[in-house]
Enzyme design. Sequence first.
Site, mmCIF file in Angstrom:
data_model
loop_
_atom_site.group_PDB
_atom_site.id
_atom_site.type_symbol
_atom_site.label_atom_id
_atom_site.label_comp_id
_atom_site.label_asym_id
_atom_site.label_seq_id
_atom_site.Cartn_x
_atom_site.Cartn_y
_atom_site.Cartn_z
ATOM 1 N N LYS A 167 34.394 18.564 -3.349
ATOM 2 C CA LYS A 167 33.512 19.165 -4.359
ATOM 3 C C LYS A 167 34.281 20.154 -5.236
ATOM 4 C CE LYS A 167 28.919 21.443 -4.556
ATOM 5 N NZ LYS A 167 27.786 21.952 -3.751
ATOM 6 N N SER A 200 23.131 20.274 -4.893
ATOM 7 C CA SER A 200 24.146 20.331 -5.934
ATOM 8 C C SER A 200 25.372 19.456 -5.677
ATOM 9 C CB SER A 200 24.600 21.774 -6.103
ATOM 10 O OG SER A 200 25.256 22.228 -4.934
ATOM 11 N N SER A 229 22.117 21.764 -0.420
ATOM 12 C CA SER A 229 22.981 20.985 -1.302
ATOM 13 C C SER A 229 23.842 19.917 -0.647
ATOM 14 C CB SER A 229 23.887 21.914 -2.096
ATOM 15 O OG SER A 229 23.166 22.450 -3.164
HETATM 16 N N1 GLN Z 1 19.077 23.507 -4.843
HETATM 17 C C1 GLN Z 1 19.254 24.810 -4.283
HETATM 18 C C2 GLN Z 1 19.593 25.780 -5.388
HETATM 19 O O1 GLN Z 1 19.561 25.387 -6.495
HETATM 20 C C3 GLN Z 1 20.328 24.785 -3.234
HETATM 21 C C4 GLN Z 1 21.671 24.712 -3.806
HETATM 22 C C5 GLN Z 1 22.761 24.696 -2.805
HETATM 23 O O2 GLN Z 1 22.540 24.477 -1.604
HETATM 24 N N2 GLN Z 1 23.965 24.987 -3.268
HETATM 25 O O3 GLN Z 1 19.883 26.911 -5.172
#
Ligand code: GLN
Length: 471
Positions: free
Chosen positions: A74, A149, A173
């Site tokens: 990532k 994400s 995410s």
């Molecule tokens: N979707 C969640 C957010 O927008 C979690 C994101 C994540 O785990 N990095 O914060």
Amino acid sequence: MSARRIAAEVAAGNRRATEVVEASLAEISTHDGELHAFTEVHAEAAREAARGIDAAVAEGRDVGPLAGVPIGVKDNICQRGRVTSCASKILDGWRPPYDATVVRSLEAAGAIIIGTTNMDEFAMGSSTENSAYGPTKNPVDHSKVPGGSSGGSAAAVGAGMVPLSLGSDTGGSIRQPAAFCGVVGVKPTYGLVSRYGLVAFASSLDQVGPFAQSVEDAALLLEVIAGHDPLDSTSLDVPAPMLVDRLDDGVGGLRVGLCRDLIEGASPEITAAVTASAELLAAAGAEIVEMSIPELHYGLSAYYLIAPAEASSNLARYDGVRYGLRVDAANVAEMNAASRTAGFGDEVKRRIMLGTYALSAGYYDAYYAQAQRTRTLIINAFADAYRSVDLILGATTPTTAFGLGAKVSDPMEMYLSDVFTIPTNLAGHPAISVPAGSDAAGLPIGVQLLGPALSEERLLRAAAVIEKGRS
Ligand code: GLN
């Protein structure tokens, strides 16, 4: 082919790492123009690393448990000398002068980093549509999002371009995109995997973890990246877990809580998949008990104060002085403002404003401190629950993958897609999303298993039972 098998064959000299890498590069060139899971492919470096592995095998040297296995990393995990931008314009072109500890662990294990994967900017989002590079598509249905994400990491594995990838999970995410793309995703216990070199979003929640096509491969990758790291002050000083060897030990005698609050609101097909998974665990000797943890309903609200508060502080460092983008202006303050205005996308700005507000004098107690008290409530509720069950079972997401563009103009709707994954992060516990069939449209469904701190071995064993029961 599985990562474990690739590594075994490469180590035995029955398959060349160079061939494995070429096959992966060929898959990437076939699919990634359309899917856009990678922000950059490191073809030449991967070929060179593969030649190194093949030479080591020929010399009879130990090549490690992931010998020759291509992997995606990532874009928020530092790779020395390679652009690590968190899919943000503000870090456009930034090349870290050091590797994240997990990157070093991968290389020491013989894995070959074949590319950097796309993500929501600074890991804020649930669809990978907040990437400055443009969105990734779901490999199962190109009109749908891959989740986020870590959508690029999930799509890369889901499409078979790589057998493994790394993501990060702050509120879901890893697990949510794993569910959307039909792959396995693990959010490890807070502190089990080093975060040295993971660009910080919300430091009390962030964890690095694996994506894989099977529970076994996820276990293999987690073994490689887990372990104490003196460079990360939040790293747990515990021995790295033995996971792969225990995967077949089953769930006999385990009590699994079927948690109403992690199912309510899910689509009927997802609910049915959770029930079917509970039946598989029961058939394998687990005792299923219905349970409720009502405090989990406060998770989303607490998270959307705590995570933005930490983000607003962590992202203060992007000021146009030391990293990435600088927009010149008449004085320093104007330069800071102009750089941040141009460099951050809308969602990141929204979080910075939310977080700054929650931390500001006069509002701190009502918002940030209240959210922290709520977090304690949730931690205590989980602790109570784990006095009577060994694991908890629920859905990973309320719905299967949604359409590209469907939620971009409604942040609240987007946030709600993490309602089942967020509580685990608040508690620092591990959880896994494992594929459990698909809906009528053919979109993958994931079910989620949760456990107390450092219960990865038990979680993966139970996930293996669900995986095996379905095949
Ligand atoms: N979707 C969640 C957010 O927008 C979690 C994101 C994540 O785990 N990095 O914060």
